[in-house]
Design a protein around this motif. Structure first.
Motif, PDB file in Angstrom:
ATOM      1  N   UNK A  55       0.814  -1.212   0.000  1.00  0.00           N
ATOM      2  CA  UNK A  55       0.000   0.000   0.000  1.00  0.00           C
ATOM      3  C   UNK A  55       0.849   1.264   0.000  1.00  0.00           C
ATOM      4  N   UNK A  56       0.249   2.338   0.429  1.00  0.00           N
ATOM      5  CA  UNK A  56       0.898   3.654   0.369  1.00  0.00           C
ATOM      6  C   UNK A  56       2.230   3.670   1.109  1.00  0.00           C
ATOM      7  N   UNK A  57       3.249   4.277   0.487  1.00  0.00           N
ATOM      8  CA  UNK A  57       4.542   4.383   1.154  1.00  0.00           C
ATOM      9  C   UNK A  57       4.497   5.411   2.283  1.00  0.00           C
ATOM     10  N   UNK A  58       5.386   5.268   3.252  1.00  0.00           N
ATOM     11  CA  UNK A  58       5.444   6.214   4.370  1.00  0.00           C
ATOM     12  C   UNK A  58       5.869   7.588   3.885  1.00  0.00           C
ATOM     13  N   UNK A  59       6.810   7.632   2.947  1.00  0.00           N
ATOM     14  CA  UNK A  59       7.287   8.898   2.385  1.00  0.00           C
ATOM     15  C   UNK A  59       6.577   9.113   1.054  1.00  0.00           C
ATOM     16  N   UNK A  60       5.874  10.249   0.924  1.00  0.00           N
ATOM     17  CA  UNK A  60       5.123  10.529  -0.296  1.00  0.00           C
ATOM     18  C   UNK A  60       5.220  11.995  -0.668  1.00  0.00           C
ATOM     19  N   UNK A  61       5.096  12.218  -1.962  1.00  0.00           N
ATOM     20  CA  UNK A  61       5.102  13.577  -2.506  1.00  0.00           C
ATOM     21  C   UNK A  61       3.772  13.785  -3.219  1.00  0.00           C
ATOM     22  N   UNK A  62       3.187  14.973  -3.041  1.00  0.00           N
ATOM     23  CA  UNK A  62       1.826  15.227  -3.523  1.00  0.00           C
ATOM     24  C   UNK A  62       1.740  16.580  -4.216  1.00  0.00           C
ATOM     25  N   UNK A  63       1.006  16.613  -5.321  1.00  0.00           N
ATOM     26  CA  UNK A  63       0.651  17.873  -5.980  1.00  0.00           C
ATOM     27  C   UNK A  63      -0.867  17.835  -6.156  1.00  0.00           C
ATOM     28  N   UNK A  64      -1.536  18.739  -5.491  1.00  0.00           N
ATOM     29  CA  UNK A  64      -2.996  18.761  -5.485  1.00  0.00           C
ATOM     30  C   UNK A  64      -3.539  19.359  -6.778  1.00  0.00           C
ATOM     31  N   UNK A  65      -4.437  18.624  -7.427  1.00  0.00           N
ATOM     32  CA  UNK A  65      -5.154  19.117  -8.599  1.00  0.00           C
ATOM     33  C   UNK A  65      -4.343  19.284  -9.865  1.00  0.00           C
ATOM     34  N   UNK A  66      -3.121  18.777  -9.927  1.00  0.00           N
ATOM     35  CA  UNK A  66      -2.264  19.006 -11.091  1.00  0.00           C
ATOM     36  C   UNK A  66      -2.318  17.885 -12.124  1.00  0.00           C
ATOM     37  N   UNK A  67      -2.980  16.797 -11.817  1.00  0.00           N
ATOM     38  CA  UNK A  67      -2.999  15.646 -12.712  1.00  0.00           C
ATOM     39  C   UNK A  67      -4.102  15.701 -13.736  1.00  0.00           C
ATOM     40  N   UNK A  68      -4.215  14.649 -14.519  1.00  0.00           N
ATOM     41  CA  UNK A  68      -5.295  14.564 -15.508  1.00  0.00           C
ATOM     42  C   UNK A  68      -6.649  14.682 -14.812  1.00  0.00           C
ATOM     43  N   UNK A  69      -7.565  15.363 -15.453  1.00  0.00           N
ATOM     44  CA  UNK A  69      -8.916  15.566 -14.918  1.00  0.00           C
ATOM     45  C   UNK A  69      -8.896  16.255 -13.555  1.00  0.00           C
ATOM     46  N   UNK A  70      -7.837  17.043 -13.300  1.00  0.00           N
ATOM     47  CA  UNK A  70      -7.739  17.796 -12.053  1.00  0.00           C
ATOM     48  C   UNK A  70      -7.462  16.948 -10.819  1.00  0.00           C
TER      49      UNK A  70
END
Length: 91
Positions: A55-70
């Motif tokens: 499942x989800x890794x402990x260390x993650x990087x995120x960009x909100x709303x920047x991907x396909x279809x927002x």
């Protein structure tokens, strides 16, 4: 007969899930949609294997709303995230 129909529906449902999960894949990248967020990994990466197993890794990087279809895009490393988003913008 009922068993055959049920198996056919199950097969179609699994195919639909696989097709949906890969609609955001780009050359060199594998994506997974989880909780409405798009996870991005490099093909055949250790991070992808780890994600599928645990499942989800402990260390993650995120960009909100920047991907396909927002969509919000997440990755186990910043470089993969940046490279994927650059390809999304180029397409």
């Amino acid at each position: 007969m009922k068993k055959t129909a049920l198996m056919s529906l199950l097969g179609l449902g699994l195919f639909a899930c696989v097709a949906h999960a890969s609609e955001f894949d780009l050359p060199g990248f594998v994506t997974e949609v989880e909780d409405g967020r798009l996870w991005v990994f490099k093909e055949n990466s250790a991070e992808l294997t780890e994600f599928k197993q645990h499942g989800e890794p402990a260390k993650q990087f995120t960009v909100i709303g920047a991907g396909p279809k927002g969509m919000t895009v997440k990755s186990a490393d910043q470089q993969t995230l940046d490279e994927y988003l650059a390809k999304v913008k180029a397409n």
